[in-house]
Design a protein around this motif. Sequence first.
Motif, mmCIF file in Angstrom:
data_model
loop_
_atom_site.group_PDB
_atom_site.id
_atom_site.type_symbol
_atom_site.label_atom_id
_atom_site.label_comp_id
_atom_site.label_asym_id
_atom_site.label_seq_id
_atom_site.Cartn_x
_atom_site.Cartn_y
_atom_site.Cartn_z
ATOM 1 N N VAL A 1 -9.079 3.841 30.579
ATOM 2 C CA VAL A 1 -10.176 3.859 31.545
ATOM 3 C C VAL A 1 -10.717 2.444 31.722
ATOM 4 O O VAL A 1 -10.531 1.574 30.869
ATOM 5 C CB VAL A 1 -11.328 4.804 31.121
ATOM 6 C CG1 VAL A 1 -10.861 6.232 31.000
ATOM 7 C CG2 VAL A 1 -11.991 4.338 29.848
ATOM 8 N N PHE A 2 -11.389 2.240 32.846
ATOM 9 C CA PHE A 2 -12.109 0.991 33.092
ATOM 10 C C PHE A 2 -13.572 1.348 33.240
ATOM 11 O O PHE A 2 -13.942 2.174 34.082
ATOM 12 C CB PHE A 2 -11.594 0.309 34.367
ATOM 13 C CG PHE A 2 -12.294 -0.979 34.678
ATOM 14 C CD1 PHE A 2 -12.030 -2.116 33.934
ATOM 15 C CD2 PHE A 2 -13.201 -1.065 35.710
ATOM 16 C CE1 PHE A 2 -12.675 -3.316 34.206
ATOM 17 C CE2 PHE A 2 -13.848 -2.258 36.001
ATOM 18 C CZ PHE A 2 -13.586 -3.380 35.252
ATOM 19 N N ARG A 3 -14.415 0.757 32.401
ATOM 20 C CA ARG A 3 -15.864 0.989 32.453
ATOM 21 C C ARG A 3 -16.517 -0.237 33.081
ATOM 22 O O ARG A 3 -16.438 -1.333 32.527
ATOM 23 C CB ARG A 3 -16.426 1.190 31.052
ATOM 24 C CG ARG A 3 -15.959 2.459 30.407
ATOM 25 C CD ARG A 3 -16.653 2.681 29.071
ATOM 26 N NE ARG A 3 -16.126 3.869 28.456
ATOM 27 C CZ ARG A 3 -15.795 3.964 27.185
ATOM 28 N NH1 ARG A 3 -15.962 2.927 26.371
ATOM 29 N NH2 ARG A 3 -15.322 5.086 26.699
ATOM 30 N N THR A 4 -17.153 -0.042 34.224
ATOM 31 C CA THR A 4 -17.797 -1.164 34.896
ATOM 32 C C THR A 4 -19.141 -1.466 34.238
ATOM 33 O O THR A 4 -19.747 -0.594 33.605
ATOM 34 C CB THR A 4 -18.024 -0.881 36.392
ATOM 35 O OG1 THR A 4 -19.037 0.118 36.528
ATOM 36 C CG2 THR A 4 -16.742 -0.450 37.088
ATOM 37 N N ASP A 5 -19.602 -2.685 34.440
ATOM 38 C CA ASP A 5 -20.916 -3.057 33.928
ATOM 39 C C ASP A 5 -22.022 -2.251 34.600
ATOM 40 O O ASP A 5 -23.113 -2.113 34.050
ATOM 41 C CB ASP A 5 -21.164 -4.556 34.125
ATOM 42 C CG ASP A 5 -20.304 -5.416 33.213
ATOM 43 O OD1 ASP A 5 -19.673 -4.884 32.267
ATOM 44 O OD2 ASP A 5 -20.251 -6.650 33.436
ATOM 45 N N ALA A 6 -21.742 -1.702 35.792
ATOM 46 C CA ALA A 6 -22.718 -0.881 36.515
ATOM 47 C C ALA A 6 -22.774 0.547 35.982
ATOM 48 O O ALA A 6 -23.560 1.357 36.454
ATOM 49 C CB ALA A 6 -22.382 -0.869 38.001
ATOM 50 N N VAL B 1 -17.181 4.823 35.448
ATOM 51 C CA VAL B 1 -15.943 4.939 34.689
ATOM 52 C C VAL B 1 -14.833 5.316 35.659
ATOM 53 O O VAL B 1 -14.937 6.321 36.362
ATOM 54 C CB VAL B 1 -16.051 6.003 33.573
ATOM 55 C CG1 VAL B 1 -14.715 6.176 32.864
ATOM 56 C CG2 VAL B 1 -17.140 5.624 32.581
ATOM 57 N N ILE B 2 -13.789 4.490 35.704
ATOM 58 C CA ILE B 2 -12.625 4.760 36.536
ATOM 59 C C ILE B 2 -11.512 5.176 35.589
ATOM 60 O O ILE B 2 -11.098 4.397 34.731
ATOM 61 C CB ILE B 2 -12.236 3.522 37.360
ATOM 62 C CG1 ILE B 2 -13.414 3.118 38.262
ATOM 63 C CG2 ILE B 2 -10.977 3.804 38.186
ATOM 64 C CD1 ILE B 2 -13.224 1.805 38.981
ATOM 65 N N SER B 3 -11.061 6.408 35.738
ATOM 66 C CA SER B 3 -10.078 6.962 34.810
ATOM 67 C C SER B 3 -8.662 6.606 35.217
ATOM 68 O O SER B 3 -8.292 6.726 36.383
ATOM 69 C CB SER B 3 -10.203 8.481 34.748
ATOM 70 O OG SER B 3 -11.468 8.835 34.257
ATOM 71 N N GLY B 4 -7.888 6.196 34.235
ATOM 72 C CA GLY B 4 -6.471 5.948 34.431
ATOM 73 C C GLY B 4 -5.674 7.137 33.952
ATOM 74 O O GLY B 4 -6.186 8.248 33.859
ATOM 75 N N GLY B 5 -4.432 6.891 33.626
ATOM 76 C CA GLY B 5 -3.558 7.959 33.190
ATOM 77 C C GLY B 5 -3.441 8.030 31.685
ATOM 78 O O GLY B 5 -4.063 7.261 30.947
ATOM 79 N N PRO B 6 -2.597 8.935 31.229
ATOM 80 C CA PRO B 6 -2.421 9.132 29.792
ATOM 81 C C PRO B 6 -1.697 7.976 29.132
ATOM 82 O O PRO B 6 -0.904 7.269 29.757
ATOM 83 C CB PRO B 6 -1.581 10.405 29.728
ATOM 84 C CG PRO B 6 -0.844 10.453 31.013
ATOM 85 C CD PRO B 6 -1.746 9.828 32.025
ATOM 86 N N ILE B 7 -1.982 7.791 27.881
ATOM 87 C CA ILE B 7 -1.302 6.794 27.061
ATOM 88 C C ILE B 7 -0.195 7.518 26.300
ATOM 89 O O ILE B 7 -0.438 8.559 25.682
ATOM 90 C CB ILE B 7 -2.288 6.119 26.095
ATOM 91 C CG1 ILE B 7 -3.344 5.355 26.899
ATOM 92 C CG2 ILE B 7 -1.564 5.204 25.123
ATOM 93 C CD1 ILE B 7 -4.480 4.817 26.086
#
Length: 79
Positions: free
Chosen positions: A31-36, A39-45
């Motif tokens: 996931v990418f967590r913005t400073d704002a 949370v933008i979810s990606g795919g599975p690891i």
Amino acid sequence: MRCTISSRAGQVLARGSLAIQKDEEGELQLVFRTDAGNVISGGPIASDGDLTSGSEVLFRQFFETWGMSDLTLTAKTKT
């Protein structure tokens, strides 16, 4: 790890951090967590730790979020 998402023109779209979290089924995902606070979810690891699938999905979500392709993710670690 601190990250910046930039457009092809160099405009900073978001700052934040990459992270690994469990989804609803208990699987690990990128996931990418913005400073704002978004949370933008990606795919599975993958079970072997490969981030390829997770990052491909994450970049598709970046396209959905900002409506543009050819984005750059720059990561910096503290020294």
